[in-house]
Design an enzyme around this catalytic site. Sequence first.
Site, PDB file in Angstrom:
ATOM      1  CG  HIS A   1      -1.989  -0.975   0.928  1.00 20.65           C
ATOM      2  ND1 HIS A   1      -2.677  -1.585   2.117  1.00 20.65           N
ATOM      3  CD2 HIS A   1      -2.906  -1.320   0.036  1.00 20.65           C
ATOM      4  CE1 HIS A   1      -3.871  -2.331   1.668  1.00 20.65           C
ATOM      5  NE2 HIS A   1      -3.818  -2.269   0.137  1.00 20.65           N
TER       6      HIS A   1
ATOM      7  CG  HIS B   1      -1.837  -6.722   1.563  1.00 25.60           C
ATOM      8  ND1 HIS B   1      -1.473  -6.050   0.492  1.00 25.60           N
ATOM      9  CD2 HIS B   1      -1.442  -5.749   2.527  1.00 25.60           C
ATOM     10  CE1 HIS B   1      -0.984  -4.846   0.664  1.00 25.60           C
ATOM     11  NE2 HIS B   1      -0.865  -4.581   1.748  1.00 25.60           N
TER      12      HIS B   1
ATOM     13  CG  HIS C   1      -6.229  -4.834   5.844  1.00 18.48           C
ATOM     14  ND1 HIS C   1      -5.195  -5.754   5.449  1.00 18.48           N
ATOM     15  CD2 HIS C   1      -5.596  -3.615   5.897  1.00 18.48           C
ATOM     16  CE1 HIS C   1      -4.045  -5.018   5.319  1.00 18.48           C
ATOM     17  NE2 HIS C   1      -4.209  -3.984   5.450  1.00 18.48           N
TER      18      HIS C   1
ATOM     19  CD  GLU D   1      -2.350  -9.211   7.854  1.00 20.00           C
ATOM     20  OE1 GLU D   1      -1.988  -9.963   8.843  1.00 20.00           O
ATOM     21  OE2 GLU D   1      -1.977  -8.065   7.757  1.00 20.00           O
TER      22      GLU D   1
ATOM     23  CB  SER E   1      -0.647   1.954   4.652  1.00 18.51           C
ATOM     24  OG  SER E   1       0.470   1.628   5.539  1.00 18.51           O
TER      25      SER E   1
ATOM     26  CG  ASN F   1       2.497  -0.241   8.384  1.00 16.53           C
ATOM     27  OD1 ASN F   1       3.450   0.636   8.550  1.00 16.53           O
ATOM     28  ND2 ASN F   1       2.303  -0.902   7.257  1.00 16.53           N
TER      29      ASN F   1
ATOM     30  CB  SER G   1       4.087   0.152   2.240  1.00 16.53           C
ATOM     31  OG  SER G   1       3.409  -0.710   2.907  1.00 16.53           O
TER      32      SER G   1
END
Length: 314
Positions: free
Chosen positions: A47, A80, A130, A132, A229, A231, A273
């Site tokens: 991302h 992901h 998301h 993931e 993103s 994180n 990222s």
Amino acid sequence: MAELPHLRVLVAAPRGFCAGVDRAIQIVELALERYGAPVYVRHEIVHNRFVVDRLRDMGAIFVEDLADVPDGRPVVFSAHGVPKSVPAEAEGRGLSYVDATCPLVSKVHRQAERLIKDGRHIMFIGHAGHPEVIGTFGQVPPGSMTLVESVEDVAEIEVADPDNLSFLTQTTLSVDDTREIVDALTARFPNILAPRSEDICYATSNRQAAVKAIAAKCERILVIGAPNSSNSLRLAEVAERLGVPARLIERARDIDWEWLGQPDTIGLTAGASAPELLVREVMTALEERFHVTEEEADHNPERMVFKLPRELVA
């Protein structure tokens, strides 16, 4: 000409690319070398718009569905992770594919499979929609996992066998938020089984800890990362919770100079990222308006490296 105001910039470390992101980008680059352009990538490989645009310029084509990949062209699955149905569909069509799923996400996938095999129902802590989360839910039969997004969700959970539960987490969550949710799950379901090791990845934890380490000294914190993103968003949240105003920016051009004002000290970090090139770009922009003193606040050096797929390095 007026003298520029002084600004101390504490650059958090670690920051930027993690081993999983670095590996995923290398996989696309190596696939382009091996197969030639175009190489198709299902979903953004990571991302970050800058990274995606650079790979697109090299010949990568990003799609959301395998139906958009023509026969005979290779496809890369994003860092992901993807549901099991995706590689199965690729194999059914005879497509060559390379899986760039982060090994730490793959670890969660394997844990989910083992827990379901053992007959447990999984509480999965993560954010709806998301990639993931979608990929992890796609590893197990429908109905065998329940998504938990907040402490409030825990009170609403209804399960057939409360003594036969386990929990797993998305790898890019807030460490503090997740701890609160885990505490709530444990309080309500005392026999819930915890994972053998921490699911939140080392890079997510380290970047959040690095922000915490500098926050008390900062009047503002800039976080370089994409708005989608997970994180990166968590890094800005960590700063805000510590009482430090923070802004998520994709590049230097996104800095709100009025918001930044003329502080004495700010913090700067980047999500997992975001390439270091964008950190340098932001520093250059700051140096045009301030007399900058840059300090790297190294919290916890990282030396993690993940192996590349054999089919690309053999």
